[in-house]
Design a protein around this motif. Structure first.
Motif, short mmCIF file in Angstrom:
data_model
loop_
_atom_site.label_atom_id
_atom_site.label_comp_id
_atom_site.label_asym_id
_atom_site.label_seq_id
_atom_site.Cartn_x
_atom_site.Cartn_y
_atom_site.Cartn_z
N ALA A 57 0.81 -1.22 0.00
CA ALA A 57 0.00 0.00 0.00
C ALA A 57 0.84 1.27 0.00
CB ALA A 57 -0.95 0.00 1.20
N ALA A 69 -5.22 4.29 0.62
CA ALA A 69 -4.26 3.31 0.11
C ALA A 69 -4.67 1.89 0.49
CB ALA A 69 -2.87 3.61 0.63
N ALA A 70 -5.13 1.71 1.73
CA ALA A 70 -5.50 0.38 2.20
C ALA A 70 -6.71 -0.16 1.45
CB ALA A 70 -5.78 0.42 3.71
N ARG A 74 -5.37 -4.30 -4.82
CA ARG A 74 -4.02 -4.62 -5.24
C ARG A 74 -3.84 -6.13 -5.21
NH1 ARG A 74 -4.37 -2.52 -0.33
NH2 ARG A 74 -3.41 -3.58 1.45
#
Length: 210
Positions: A57, A69-70, A74
Motif C-alpha cells: 500500500a 491506500a489500504a 491490489r
C-alpha cells in the motif's frame, strides 16, 4: 480481526481496510478525542495508536492517505511454509485467484544417538532439501510469472522454511517484494491460505495505553 502482544508492551490489532474508519471512531469513543501526528494517534487519556500501511500500500504520510491506500485494490503474493508443507497463492483484493498447496514428508527429530542418529539426520536433511526444492518450484510456477503484477509478497509459517525457499536465485524477484511481517499460521493448507488473505490486507495497529 484479533490481537497479539507487542514487544515492549502494548498490543497489535489487525483491522480490515473496510472497517478502519469505524475502528478510529471506536478508538475516540474509548480514549477521548485524539490528535494525529503522521500515522500516530495520541488520545486525550494518553493512549497511543500507531498505524502501519498494509503490504503493497505504499508509504502514506497521513491517516487519510492510509485509508485510501489500504482500500485500493491490489494483487498480493502469498507464500506459506512450515516443515514439509507449502502454499503459494495470489490474492486480487480479498479474492484468491490462483493457488497451489503441497506437502512433503519430513521426519521429526529423535533423541537416539550413535550411527543411527547420523543416518537419521542425513535422511531428514535430504527430506528437508527436497521439500525446499518443491516449495521453490511451486513458488516459481504460481508467483514468478505474475511477479510484475504483484505489489508485495506476504509470507507466513516458519521463517527458516520460507527463507530457504526464497534463497533460490530464480526467486530473487519475489524475495525483493517480501514484506517484513511473517504471518503466524499453522501448517499450510488451502483453508489456511484463504484465512491468510485478510491478515495480508489488514492495517496493523500498535496500541499502547497509559
Amino acid at each position: 480481526m484479533g490481537e497479539r502482544p507487542a514487544a515492549g508492551g502494548g498490543k497489535w490489532v489487525d483491522v480490515a481496510p473496510e472497517r478502519l474508519e469505524r475502528w478510529l471512531a471506536n478508538f475516540a469513543g474509548r480514549h477521548g478525542p485524539y490528535r494525529e501526528e503522521g500515522l500516530v494517534l495520541i488520545a486525550e487519556d494518553g493512549a497511543e495508536a500507531t498505524l502501519t500501511a498494509p503490504p503493497g500500500a505504499g508509504e502514506p504520510a497521513t491517516v487519510t492517505e492510509l485509508i485510501v491506500a489500504a482500500r485500493t485494490p491490489r494483487r498480493i503474493g502469498l507464500l506459506l511454509a512450515r516443515k514439509g508443507a507449502v502454499a503459494a497463492g495470489i490474492a486480487d483484493g480479498p479474492e484468491l485467484v490462483a493457488s497451489k498447496v503441497d506437502t512433503h514428508y519430513v521426519q521429526g527429530r529423535t533423541a537416539a544417538g550413535g550411527w543411527s542418529q547420523q543416518r537419521f539426520a542425513r535422511r531428514r536433511d535430504n527430506q528437508a532439501k527436497a521439500a525446499t526444492s518443491d516449495g521453490a518450484g511451486i513458488a516459481g510456477r504460481i508467483l514468478l510469472p505474475e511477479v510484475r503484477t504483484l505489489t508485495a509478497l506476504v509470507t507466513g509459517g516458519d521463517r527458516a522454511a520460507v527463507d530457504a525457499i526464497l534463497a533460490d536465485r530464480l526467486l530473487t524477484p519475489l524475495a525483493e517484494l517480501r514484506a517484513g511481517r511473517l504471518l503466524d499460521v499453522p501448517e499450510p493448507r488451502h483453508a489456511v491460505l484463504l484465512k491468510a488473505i485478510p491478515l495480508a490486507r489488514a492495517v496493523p495497529i500498535l496500541i499502547r495505553e497509559k
